[in-house]
Write an enzyme that holds these catalytic residues in place. Structure first.
Site, PDB file in Angstrom:
ATOM      1  N   CYS A  81      -4.551  -8.096   1.313  1.00 32.15           N
ATOM      2  CA  CYS A  81      -5.029  -9.170   0.439  1.00 32.15           C
ATOM      3  C   CYS A  81      -4.977 -10.519   1.165  1.00 32.15           C
ATOM      4  O   CYS A  81      -5.758 -10.762   2.065  1.00 32.15           O
ATOM      5  CB  CYS A  81      -4.236  -9.171  -0.865  1.00 32.15           C
ATOM      6  SG  CYS A  81      -5.078 -10.036  -2.203  1.00 32.15           S
ATOM      7  N   HIS A 169      -4.572  -3.594  -2.882  1.00 27.48           N
ATOM      8  CA  HIS A 169      -3.127  -3.392  -2.765  1.00 27.48           C
ATOM      9  C   HIS A 169      -2.803  -1.896  -2.724  1.00 27.48           C
ATOM     10  O   HIS A 169      -2.826  -1.225  -3.756  1.00 27.48           O
ATOM     11  CB  HIS A 169      -2.399  -4.054  -3.937  1.00 27.48           C
ATOM     12  CG  HIS A 169      -2.371  -5.543  -3.859  1.00 27.48           C
ATOM     13  ND1 HIS A 169      -1.368  -6.230  -3.220  1.00 27.48           N
ATOM     14  CD2 HIS A 169      -3.242  -6.478  -4.318  1.00 27.48           C
ATOM     15  CE1 HIS A 169      -1.608  -7.531  -3.290  1.00 27.48           C
ATOM     16  NE2 HIS A 169      -2.743  -7.703  -3.946  1.00 27.48           N
ATOM     17  N   GLU A 171       0.058  -0.563  -2.288  1.00 27.14           N
ATOM     18  CA  GLU A 171       1.427  -0.292  -2.715  1.00 27.14           C
ATOM     19  C   GLU A 171       1.559  -0.039  -4.211  1.00 27.14           C
ATOM     20  O   GLU A 171       2.574   0.512  -4.657  1.00 27.14           O
ATOM     21  CB  GLU A 171       2.352  -1.456  -2.303  1.00 27.14           C
ATOM     22  CG  GLU A 171       2.118  -2.779  -3.028  1.00 27.14           C
ATOM     23  CD  GLU A 171       1.026  -3.653  -2.423  1.00 27.14           C
ATOM     24  OE1 GLU A 171       1.027  -4.861  -2.702  1.00 27.14           O
ATOM     25  OE2 GLU A 171       0.166  -3.120  -1.683  1.00 27.14           O
TER      26      GLU A 171
END
Length: 511
Positions: A81, A169, A171
């Protein structure tokens, strides 16, 4: 040195989650503020790879966090990001301010399946976007490797370098194949061997503790919780009887907890002394209603008791603490230490007061990792599997001043709640459960008599790390049984309510 991944934190709310995902791959990683790179603390061979986190900043902000990316290029890099946008801008691409925030689920509709980072990802793989700016043109010498319907430059690679940028993202849970992408980066691209396991942590930590402490004596305040217990067993393996554990009964533990936990500690061979200090704590808390003043009174009293007991041990040089990694990250975060941290039961000013050096065996582990290490050490499941319990104990679950009578009332009700969760095989499905004694009395009817007695609230939540939590949807029949048992068996309580608030906006504890 353990092979590791460096995560440079630019202030993202997801930074700790990146670390957790990397560690789930049995690869050690560390989080440091982005200034860690700027201060030349990064040496060429210290990390196998670098991940640049997201950020609440725009790369166009005058105070946007910056690093010298050219100095990092000898390492494989994954920019996430903001990290990707910073890389694009730094190396000659363009980052445009978006009119609308790109937030939520998206699907990769173009994937370069030959690219090492995206190897094995499914067509139309779901990802999670959370950014206000967007890369509008890639740097010269960068190749597009993935797009979504609305974000053309969703992922790119610098030609001839193991350097990648992604605008989603990996994660978060909503990126369904994020773990696969991170494994591709950490294992295949960075070459990490996935050898960081609870067993390897125990071996290396015990060795380091022996080298660090030698024949010195160490004192440790046990709380009955997971962190201090695991720290104690690690230290015990390293230095044996040179570890002096002190377990203080502050009169604010759960029913029979002091006796049962003390027995468990002795069973696993710890050199532990139990100290009954209930009267001292009750005296210190007399007439105090304010939760922060309660915490401070408990902290002061604990320091007095612990200091007195520790001085009975001749020649102590170290104070051991069960500090875990989130506490360390918080103290050096990009945003600085939190301005409104609750006071708690940790030893506060003890190191300075006692002129001791500190040893913290768990300060690189997250909570779930502490539990895994505890299981590998063979610690009793009754300790390792325990729900988190607040440092001030039942003092902050009594929303009033503290008296021995109120503590007894709450202990009895709380014991019934916990026993029922265990009896119905619900205890391990709950992150944290407890009973709160409210400063409220209500009318009730028992037999032919009217009563005017106390109300307790039951609190049970699910969570992974306590940062966010949802209330547990316990079966109605179980809640009904718990309510009946408390009202019928605990004289002085005639009403039970159930807290259905989530965090945020509520907190797990009421005070």
């Amino acid at each position: 040195m353990e092979e590791s991944i460096l995560i440079l934190d630019f202030g993202s709310q997801y930074t700790q989650l990146i670390a957790r995902r990397v560690r789930e791959l049995n690869v050690y990683c560390e989080i440091h503020p982005y200034t860690h790179a700027n201060s030349h603390k990064l040496t060429a061979n210290s990390y196998k790879g670098i991940i640049l986190s997201g950020s609440p900043f725009s790369v166009h902000d005058t105070n946007a966090p910056q690093v010298n990316l050219d100095e990092l290029k000898s390492h494989p890099i994954l920019g996430v990001c903001y990290g990707a946008q910073l890389m694009a801008k730094n190396w000659g691409g363009e980052v445009a301010r978006s009119n609308t925030r790109e937030y939520g689920r998206a699907h990769l509709n173009i994937i370069n399946a030959d690219n090492e980072l995206l190897k094995g990802l499914s067509p139309r793989s779901q990802v999670w976007m959370s950014h206000a700016d967007t890369i509008s043109s890639l740097p010269k010498g960068a190749t597009l490797i993935a797009s979504t319907e609305t974000v053309k430059d969703a992922a790119f690679k610098l030609d001839g370098e193991n350097i990648y940028g992604i605008q989603f993202h990996p994660e978060v849970f909503h990126t369904t194949e994020g773990a696969k992408l991170l494994k591709n980066f950490v294992v295949d691209i960075c070459g990490c061997s996935q050898s960081w396991t609870p067993a390897s942590f125990i071996d290396s930590t015990v060795k380091q503790l022996r080298e660090k402490l030698g024949n010195d004596k160490v004192v440790l305040g046990l709380s009955g919780g997971v962190d201090s217990s695991v720290a104690a067993v690690l230290l015990n393996k390293a230095i044996g009887k040179n570890l002096y554990c002190i377990f203080v009964d502050n009169g604010l533990l759960r029913k029979n907890e002091f006796e049962s936990v003390l027995h468990s500690y002795r069973d696993i061979g710890l050199n532990v002394k139990g100290v009954d200090a209930k009267k001292l704590f009750y005296t210190a808390l007399a007439g105090i209603n304010d939760p922060e003043k309660k915490r401070k009174a408990i902290g002061r009293t604990f320091i007095e008791v612990f200091d007195k007991e520790a001085h009975l041990v001749q020649g102590v040089k170290w104070l051991a603490q069960g500090t875990i990694y989130p506490d360390v990250i918080e103290s050096v975060s990009v945003k600085g230490p939190s301005m409104t941290i609750k006071s708690h039961h940790n030893v506060g000013g003890l190191p300075e007061k006692m002129k001791l050096k500190i040893v913290e065996p768990l300060n690189t582990l997250f909570k779930d990792e502490v539990r895994k290490v505890g299981k590998a050490l063979g610690i009793d499941e009754n300790i390792i599997g325990r729900h988190p319990f607040p440092g001030p104990g039942l003092a902050i679950r009594i929303l009033d001043d503290i008296t021995p009578e109120k503590v007894h009332l709450l202990q009895e009700a709380d014991a019934i709640f916990i026993e029922n969760l265990k009896a119905h095989n619900l205890y391990d499905e709950v992150w944290q459960a407890g009973t709160i004694l409210l400063p409220v009395r209500t009318v009730g009817v028992m037999g032919d008599e009217r009563t005017y007695e106390n109300v307790v609230a039951l609190r049970a939540v699910t969570s992974t790390d306590g940062m966010t939590a949802d209330w547990c949807h316990l079966p109605y029949n179980v809640l009904g049984k718990i309510s009946n048992d408390i009202i019928n068996k605990v004289k002085g309580i005639n009403r039970v309510v159930y807290d259905i608030s989530s965090k945020p906006p509520a907190t797990i504890e009421w005070e």
